[in-house]
Design a protein around this motif. Structure first.
Motif, PDB file in Angstrom:
ATOM      1  N   ASP A  63      80.311  28.545  17.303  1.00  0.00           N
ATOM      2  CA  ASP A  63      81.318  27.582  16.720  1.00  0.00           C
ATOM      3  C   ASP A  63      80.880  27.220  15.118  1.00  0.00           C
ATOM      4  N   ASP A  64      79.713  26.998  14.884  1.00  0.00           N
ATOM      5  CA  ASP A  64      79.095  26.716  13.600  1.00  0.00           C
ATOM      6  C   ASP A  64      79.302  27.906  12.920  1.00  0.00           C
ATOM      7  N   TYR A  65      78.965  28.889  13.213  1.00  0.00           N
ATOM      8  CA  TYR A  65      79.066  30.233  12.292  1.00  0.00           C
ATOM      9  C   TYR A  65      80.385  30.635  12.231  1.00  0.00           C
ATOM     10  N   THR A  66      81.397  30.273  12.931  1.00  0.00           N
ATOM     11  CA  THR A  66      82.931  30.580  12.629  1.00  0.00           C
ATOM     12  C   THR A  66      83.276  29.410  11.517  1.00  0.00           C
ATOM     13  N   LYS A  67      82.720  28.274  11.607  1.00  0.00           N
ATOM     14  CA  LYS A  67      83.162  27.170  10.614  1.00  0.00           C
ATOM     15  C   LYS A  67      82.479  27.657   9.252  1.00  0.00           C
ATOM     16  N   THR A  68      81.195  28.209   9.297  1.00  0.00           N
ATOM     17  CA  THR A  68      80.729  28.641   8.272  1.00  0.00           C
ATOM     18  C   THR A  68      81.430  29.922   7.356  1.00  0.00           C
ATOM     19  N   ILE A  69      82.064  30.692   8.152  1.00  0.00           N
ATOM     20  CA  ILE A  69      82.856  31.714   7.883  1.00  0.00           C
ATOM     21  C   ILE A  69      84.088  31.318   7.386  1.00  0.00           C
ATOM     22  N   LYS A  70      84.671  30.405   7.752  1.00  0.00           N
ATOM     23  CA  LYS A  70      85.947  29.589   7.302  1.00  0.00           C
ATOM     24  C   LYS A  70      85.746  29.114   5.875  1.00  0.00           C
ATOM     25  N   PHE A  71      84.747  28.340   5.819  1.00  0.00           N
ATOM     26  CA  PHE A  71      84.427  27.719   4.313  1.00  0.00           C
ATOM     27  C   PHE A  71      83.755  28.534   3.333  1.00  0.00           C
ATOM     28  N   ASP A  72      82.918  29.547   3.906  1.00  0.00           N
ATOM     29  CA  ASP A  72      82.562  30.597   2.908  1.00  0.00           C
ATOM     30  C   ASP A  72      82.511  32.176   3.664  1.00  0.00           C
ATOM     31  N   PRO A  73      83.595  32.780   3.590  1.00  0.00           N
ATOM     32  CA  PRO A  73      83.854  34.068   4.032  1.00  0.00           C
ATOM     33  C   PRO A  73      82.939  35.053   3.422  1.00  0.00           C
ATOM     34  N   LYS A  74      82.186  34.913   2.672  1.00  0.00           N
ATOM     35  CA  LYS A  74      81.353  36.007   1.813  1.00  0.00           C
ATOM     36  C   LYS A  74      79.702  35.689   2.478  1.00  0.00           C
ATOM     37  N   LEU A  75      79.295  34.776   3.335  1.00  0.00           N
ATOM     38  CA  LEU A  75      78.285  34.410   3.849  1.00  0.00           C
ATOM     39  C   LEU A  75      77.719  35.627   4.787  1.00  0.00           C
ATOM     40  N   VAL A  76      77.194  36.689   4.489  1.00  0.00           N
ATOM     41  CA  VAL A  76      76.797  37.872   5.541  1.00  0.00           C
ATOM     42  C   VAL A  76      76.093  37.502   6.595  1.00  0.00           C
ATOM     43  N   GLU A  77      75.285  36.452   6.710  1.00  0.00           N
ATOM     44  CA  GLU A  77      74.295  36.192   7.473  1.00  0.00           C
ATOM     45  C   GLU A  77      75.201  35.386   8.634  1.00  0.00           C
ATOM     46  N   ALA A  78      76.093  34.745   8.414  1.00  0.00           N
ATOM     47  CA  ALA A  78      76.899  34.128   9.279  1.00  0.00           C
ATOM     48  C   ALA A  78      77.565  35.140  10.306  1.00  0.00           C
ATOM     49  N   TYR A  79      78.120  36.049   9.720  1.00  0.00           N
ATOM     50  CA  TYR A  79      78.689  37.181  10.266  1.00  0.00           C
ATOM     51  C   TYR A  79      77.662  37.928  11.272  1.00  0.00           C
ATOM     52  N   VAL A  80      76.472  38.177  10.659  1.00  0.00           N
ATOM     53  CA  VAL A  80      75.303  39.006  11.449  1.00  0.00           C
ATOM     54  C   VAL A  80      75.053  37.928  12.660  1.00  0.00           C
ATOM     55  N   ASN A  81      74.824  36.827  12.451  1.00  0.00           N
ATOM     56  CA  ASN A  81      74.477  35.709  13.619  1.00  0.00           C
ATOM     57  C   ASN A  81      75.488  35.798  14.330  1.00  0.00           C
ATOM     58  N   ARG A  82      76.885  35.568  14.135  1.00  0.00           N
ATOM     59  CA  ARG A  82      77.773  35.364  15.154  1.00  0.00           C
ATOM     60  C   ARG A  82      77.870  36.872  15.831  1.00  0.00           C
ATOM     61  N   GLY A  83      77.834  37.756  15.169  1.00  0.00           N
ATOM     62  CA  GLY A  83      77.824  39.073  15.971  1.00  0.00           C
ATOM     63  C   GLY A  83      76.716  39.159  17.132  1.00  0.00           C
ATOM     64  N   ARG A  84      75.546  38.634  16.647  1.00  0.00           N
ATOM     65  CA  ARG A  84      74.534  38.914  17.778  1.00  0.00           C
ATOM     66  C   ARG A  84      74.859  37.922  19.019  1.00  0.00           C
ATOM     67  N   ILE A  85      75.335  36.874  18.866  1.00  0.00           N
ATOM     68  CA  ILE A  85      76.043  35.944  20.038  1.00  0.00           C
ATOM     69  C   ILE A  85      77.023  36.622  20.507  1.00  0.00           C
ATOM     70  N   LEU A  86      78.072  37.205  19.844  1.00  0.00           N
ATOM     71  CA  LEU A  86      79.075  37.908  20.681  1.00  0.00           C
ATOM     72  C   LEU A  86      78.498  39.096  21.568  1.00  0.00           C
ATOM     73  N   ALA A  87      77.562  39.763  20.819  1.00  0.00           N
ATOM     74  CA  ALA A  87      77.030  41.006  21.372  1.00  0.00           C
ATOM     75  C   ALA A  87      76.131  40.469  22.765  1.00  0.00           C
ATOM     76  N   ASP A  88      75.803  39.348  22.898  1.00  0.00           N
ATOM     77  CA  ASP A  88      74.796  38.833  23.845  1.00  0.00           C
ATOM     78  C   ASP A  88      76.013  38.321  25.001  1.00  0.00           C
ATOM     79  N   ASP A  89      77.158  37.935  24.565  1.00  0.00           N
ATOM     80  CA  ASP A  89      78.238  37.443  25.539  1.00  0.00           C
ATOM     81  C   ASP A  89      78.963  38.853  26.086  1.00  0.00           C
TER      82      ASP A  89
END
Length: 162
Positions: free
Chosen positions: A38-64
């Motif tokens: 949820d926090d990485y999604t909010k990060t992306i909402k407020f800063d759609p260029k923060l690459v690390e947030a996409y990578v970290n969210r992707g890792r969690i999604l992959a784990d799920d």
């Protein structure tokens, strides 16, 4: 305690993407993946260029096991910042899991091109290679990973390469 402090900071600055990102990292370390997501999604909402947030969210999604969504996040990260190696390494691991070893090797190659000292990329590429019937190439990659200090590679070498 850090999470509690971040909660207070977010109350004061509810649109500060960095605060959500940092809290996401802290939550992830505490194995609170849903909240971190949820926090990485909010990060992306407020800063759609923060690459690390996409990578970290992707890792969690992959784990799920939400592989398609994870790949979308890695693709977005690569589009924003094509020279960020972890995006390629993580996407390569997904390709390996899906038995798309040629695609995986291409991504690991790119991660290594960006950072020639990425022990994890060498290690992961080794698995893609062994699954592509390239034992010699796999052993070379694992030896390189071990030489860069990645301890798990040493066990794999003794299992497959000696």
């Amino acid at each position: 305690e850090a999470i509690s402090d971040l909660n207070k900071a977010i109350e004061l600055e509810p649109k500060n993407s960095k605060l959500y990102y940092i809290r996401g990292v802290c939550l992830e370390k505490e194995k609170r993946s849903d909240e971190a997501l949820d926090d990485y999604t909010k990060t992306i909402k407020f800063d759609p260029k923060l690459v690390e947030a996409y990578v970290n969210r992707g890792r969690i999604l992959a784990d799920d096991k939400k592989y398609d969504d994870a790949i979308k996040d890695y693709n977005k990260a690569i589009k924003i910042k094509p020279d960020f190696g972890p995006s390629y390494n993580n996407r390569g691991m997904l390709f390996s899991n899906e038995k798309k070893f040629d695609d995986a090797i291409k991504d690991f190659n790119k991660a290594i091109e960006i950072n020639p000292n990425s022990a994890k990329a060498f290690y992961n590429r080794g698995f893609a290679k062994i699954n592509s019937n390239d034992k010699d190439g796999a052993c070379l990659d694992w030896q390189k990973a071990a030489g860069l200090g990645y301890q798990p590679a040493k066990k794999i070498i003794s299992k497959y390469c000696e």
